[in-house]
Design a protein around this motif. Structure first.
Motif, short mmCIF file in Angstrom:
data_model
loop_
_atom_site.label_atom_id
_atom_site.label_comp_id
_atom_site.label_asym_id
_atom_site.label_seq_id
_atom_site.Cartn_x
_atom_site.Cartn_y
_atom_site.Cartn_z
N PRO A 166 50.10 51.36 35.01
CA PRO A 166 51.27 50.49 34.94
C PRO A 166 50.85 49.02 34.95
N MET A 167 51.72 48.17 34.50
CA MET A 167 51.44 46.74 34.40
C MET A 167 51.14 46.13 35.77
N GLN A 168 50.13 45.24 35.81
CA GLN A 168 49.82 44.47 37.01
C GLN A 168 50.18 43.02 36.73
N THR A 169 50.13 42.19 37.80
CA THR A 169 50.31 40.76 37.54
C THR A 169 49.10 40.30 36.73
N LYS A 170 49.25 39.21 35.99
CA LYS A 170 48.22 38.75 35.07
C LYS A 170 46.89 38.51 35.80
N ASP A 179 39.97 43.71 34.77
CA ASP A 179 39.25 43.71 33.49
C ASP A 179 37.81 43.22 33.68
N ALA A 180 37.65 42.17 34.51
CA ALA A 180 36.32 41.60 34.73
C ALA A 180 35.41 42.62 35.41
N PHE A 181 35.94 43.31 36.40
CA PHE A 181 35.13 44.34 37.10
C PHE A 181 34.79 45.49 36.16
N ALA A 182 35.77 45.86 35.35
CA ALA A 182 35.58 47.03 34.49
C ALA A 182 34.50 46.79 33.45
N LYS A 183 34.15 45.53 33.21
CA LYS A 183 33.10 45.23 32.23
C LYS A 183 31.72 45.51 32.80
N LEU A 184 31.62 45.60 34.14
CA LEU A 184 30.31 45.80 34.77
C LEU A 184 29.83 47.22 34.53
N PRO A 185 28.50 47.41 34.47
CA PRO A 185 27.98 48.76 34.22
C PRO A 185 28.27 49.68 35.40
N GLY A 186 28.62 50.90 35.10
CA GLY A 186 28.84 51.90 36.14
C GLY A 186 30.19 51.80 36.81
N ILE A 187 31.04 50.88 36.35
CA ILE A 187 32.36 50.73 36.97
C ILE A 187 33.44 51.04 35.96
N ARG A 190 40.28 49.56 42.30
CA ARG A 190 40.10 49.64 43.74
C ARG A 190 39.44 48.36 44.27
N LEU A 191 38.39 47.87 43.60
CA LEU A 191 37.69 46.66 44.02
C LEU A 191 38.64 45.45 44.02
N ALA A 192 39.42 45.33 42.95
CA ALA A 192 40.32 44.19 42.81
C ALA A 192 41.34 44.18 43.94
N PHE A 193 41.97 45.31 44.20
CA PHE A 193 42.97 45.38 45.27
C PHE A 193 42.34 45.09 46.63
N TYR A 194 41.11 45.58 46.82
CA TYR A 194 40.42 45.35 48.09
C TYR A 194 40.23 43.85 48.30
N LEU A 195 39.69 43.16 47.29
CA LEU A 195 39.40 41.73 47.43
C LEU A 195 40.67 40.93 47.67
N VAL A 196 41.73 41.26 46.97
CA VAL A 196 42.98 40.51 47.10
C VAL A 196 43.52 40.64 48.53
N PRO A 218 40.57 38.40 53.60
CA PRO A 218 40.67 36.95 53.75
C PRO A 218 39.90 36.23 52.63
N GLU A 219 40.24 34.96 52.42
CA GLU A 219 39.68 34.24 51.28
C GLU A 219 38.16 34.14 51.35
N GLU A 220 37.61 34.08 52.60
CA GLU A 220 36.16 33.90 52.74
C GLU A 220 35.38 34.99 52.01
N VAL A 221 35.90 36.18 52.04
CA VAL A 221 35.18 37.30 51.41
C VAL A 221 34.97 37.02 49.92
N SER A 222 36.04 36.57 49.27
CA SER A 222 35.94 36.28 47.85
C SER A 222 35.03 35.09 47.60
N GLN A 223 35.14 34.10 48.49
CA GLN A 223 34.32 32.90 48.35
C GLN A 223 32.84 33.26 48.43
#
Lengths: 376, 211
Positions: free
Chosen positions: B14-18, B25-33, B40-46, B49-54
């Motif tokens: 289903p559609m996600q926010t842009k 899409d960026a994660f899915a370009k990586l090998p083995g993902i 799953r990775l995207a939802f986890y990061l979102v 806390p911001e530090e993790v992404s930073q």
């Protein structure tokens, strides 16, 4: 090997079928479009994980159904194995004794079957590619490592073609690929030659016994790098394997400029072809329609005999509507021959009268997707 | 004739926010993902806390900035020549040529090899557009004329591409008069014959050795 029981669910027009088979002859009769060939195709699918008429897996699944299931108990010697295949629109799963099989390569070969369908009669007139596939499959059955060599050979061909398509082909790279091709191609030629030598007497004998005792029918290998075809006739002297390999090596060495000019690989085992010869003449041009039909059937029976004699493998023989292809005399002789054959055979026909068998194991009546065992 | 068995990928999401969709899409370009892991990775990061992404973003950027090719062995490093090339080794005269840094690590972990390394960063595959010029072959040849190696071990994978690369290097190196060897391929240690695949078993028969 033989199939003891077969269960089919939602496969083409067969919704739910449970059958027990005879070790010998199983005759399926019924009008057209009732599901006779579908049963053969179910067995074929258990063997090869694909159908023989369908391009797509979804064609094998019952109309508006989601998945088809096939399951068979196969007896080889004293061991029983339950093979299962599950088909969905875009994927298939294979099971051996209930355990999923990850690689098709590990599954193929557990149920050997040889199929004859009416369209096989045209194999002499068909495109070389389809005959090559047929030969490759026959060789692979007797020599499993052939498939690995073939896959590698095809990979090298693709790499070499990519070099040839480049603007200025790197000649030293072409040398590298030629060396790889020569090594793998030689192995392919050796395997094909070896197989043809084994097959040839079987083809000649079967053709004489069933179709025409006065005609001599043997296989012929047409190398793309050799002008004369190799006729596999043990009675007369034939071109040796060393000549075949040498001509391939020479072709690789001398063909460079031609390959660069045409930007493709011109010669090699992937361009070779084979055929049958009848009394020393090319069957494709000289054999009558009836003879060509007989030859295609003789090829299949010879393949079975070759497997039995050379590899001790007894495949299951699937004969689709064979009665339509032969005249009454040859028809009768074919059945005499089949009677002597020990392979488990499945035979479809529109009428029971077409079948002249002394000892039919079981007869099944096929009607509108249901298959019923008929007590004799 | 070889076909893969398995489940077809489910492509209907289903559609996600842009922004979220871009990250997936960026994660899915990586090998083995695949799509599922990427989601799953995207939802986890979102959700973190911001530090993790930073931290993750910084790590990726600084790795990209600081990592370069070692001028000697062409392996990835921060300071060229790399640590491995700066230290003396037991067999200075033996060079092992590998396809990738991961292969180097694998060979080093055996502790059976005490010479120098050279990383090609790939294998010749015209089909994928990888020609000899795209690999660190020029650097290898320059290195061979400068140093005094007495043996070169070609440790490319036993694949069509690896074998082609080894054959190509053989043609280049042979005129220099240096001993060339190719790693053996065959049955793994402790293996059971009955479970070996046909290609490996066949190869080990072809490459058998006399006792």
């Amino acid at each position: 090997m033989f199939i003891e029981t077969l269960e089919i669910e939602h496969f083409r027009n067969l919704s739910s079928v449970h059958l027990e088979f005879s070790k010998g002859f199983n005759v399926l009769y019924g009008a057209n479009a009732q599901g006779k060939s579908n049963l053969l195709e179910a067995i074929y699918t258990l063997s090869f994980l694909k159908g023989f008429r369908a391009d797509r897996l979804s064609d094998l699944i019952e109309f508006e159904g989601e998945r088809a299931r096939l399951s068979a108990v196969v007896c080889t010697g004293s061991s029983h194995t339950r093979l299962g295949v599950e088909l969905e629109a875009k994927c298939r799963h294979a099971y051996v004794d209930g355990v999923p099989c990850a690689r098709a390569r590990d599954y193929l070969g557990l149920l050997r079957s040889i199929l004859f369908v009416p369209m096989d009669v045209g194999f002499l007139q068909a495109a070389p590619a389809s005959r090559r596939t047929m030969l490759d499959r026959m060789v692979f059955t007797l020599k499993p490592s052939y498939l690995i060599d073939l896959e590698q050979y095809q990979k090298v061909c693709k790499q070499k073609s990519a070099v040839l398509r480049a603007e200025n082909p790197d000649e030293s790279l072409l040398d590298v690929y030629d060396a790889q091709l020569l090594q793998l191609g030689t192995r392919l030629l050796e395997a094909r030659y070896e197989y043809m030598v084994l097959l040839s007497p079987h083809v000649a004998r079967v053709f004489k016994a069933i179709f025409d005792s006065s005609c001599h029918c043997v296989p012929v290998y047409k190398s793309s790098s050799l002008f004369d075809p190799v006729v596999f006739d043990s009675d007369s002297g034939m071109i040796g394997l060393d000549v075949l390999i040498k001509s391939y090596r020479d072709a690789l060495e001398k063909g460079r400029s031609r390959e660069i000019a045409r930007q493709q690989i011109v010669l090699g085992p992937h361009r070779d072809d084979w055929s049958l010869s009848l009394d020393g003449r090319q069957a494709k041009f000289f054999a009558s329609q009836g003879q060509q039909r007989a030859m295609s059937l003789a090829m299949k029976i010879a393949e079975i005999e070759c497997l039995r004699v050379e590899a001790d493998i007894e495949p299951v023989f699937l004969l689709d509507d064979v009665s339509s292809e032969l005249d009454p005399v040859r028809h009768k002789r074919l059945f005499e021959y089949l009677n002597a054959l020990t392979a488990q055979t499945f035979l479809t026909t529109t009428s029971k009268e077409h079948v002249h068998l002394e000892s039919i194991g079981r007869i099944f009546r096929v009607e509108n997707g249901s298959i019923v065992h008929e007590q004799q | 004739m070889r076909a893969r068995l398995g489940k077809a990928e489910n492509s209907e999401y289903p559609m996600q926010t842009k922004a979220l969709q871009d990250l997936i899409d960026a994660f899915a370009k990586l090998p083995g993902i695949g799509r599922k892991s990427a989601t799953r990775l995207a939802f986890y990061l979102v959700r973190q806390p911001e530090e993790v992404s930073q931290e993750l973003a910084d790590a990726i950027l600084s790795a990209k900035e600081r990592i370069r090719f070692c001028e000697t062995c062409q392996n990835l490093c921060e300071n060229s020549p790399c640590e491995r090339c700066s230290k003396p080794v037991r067999d200075e005269n033996v060079l092992c040529v590998v396809e990738s840094p991961q292969d180097l690590i694998a060979i080093e972990a055996t502790r059976e090899f005490h010479g120098r390394f050279h990383v090609l960063h790939g294998a010749i595959s015209p089909l994928e557009g990888i020609t000899p010029n795209d690999l660190k072959i020029r650097e290898l040849m320059a290195r061979l004329t400068e140093s005094s190696f007495t043996e070169i071990i070609l440790a490319m994978n036993p694949s069509i591409e690896g074998e082609a690369t080894a054959a190509y290097l053989k043609r280049l190196i042979e005129p220099l008069g240096i001993t060339l060897s190719r790693i053996a391929s065959g049955l793994p240690m402790g293996a059971q014959l009955e479970y070996a695949d046909k290609a490996t078993l066949g190869r080990s028969l072809l490459d058998r050795r006399t006792l």
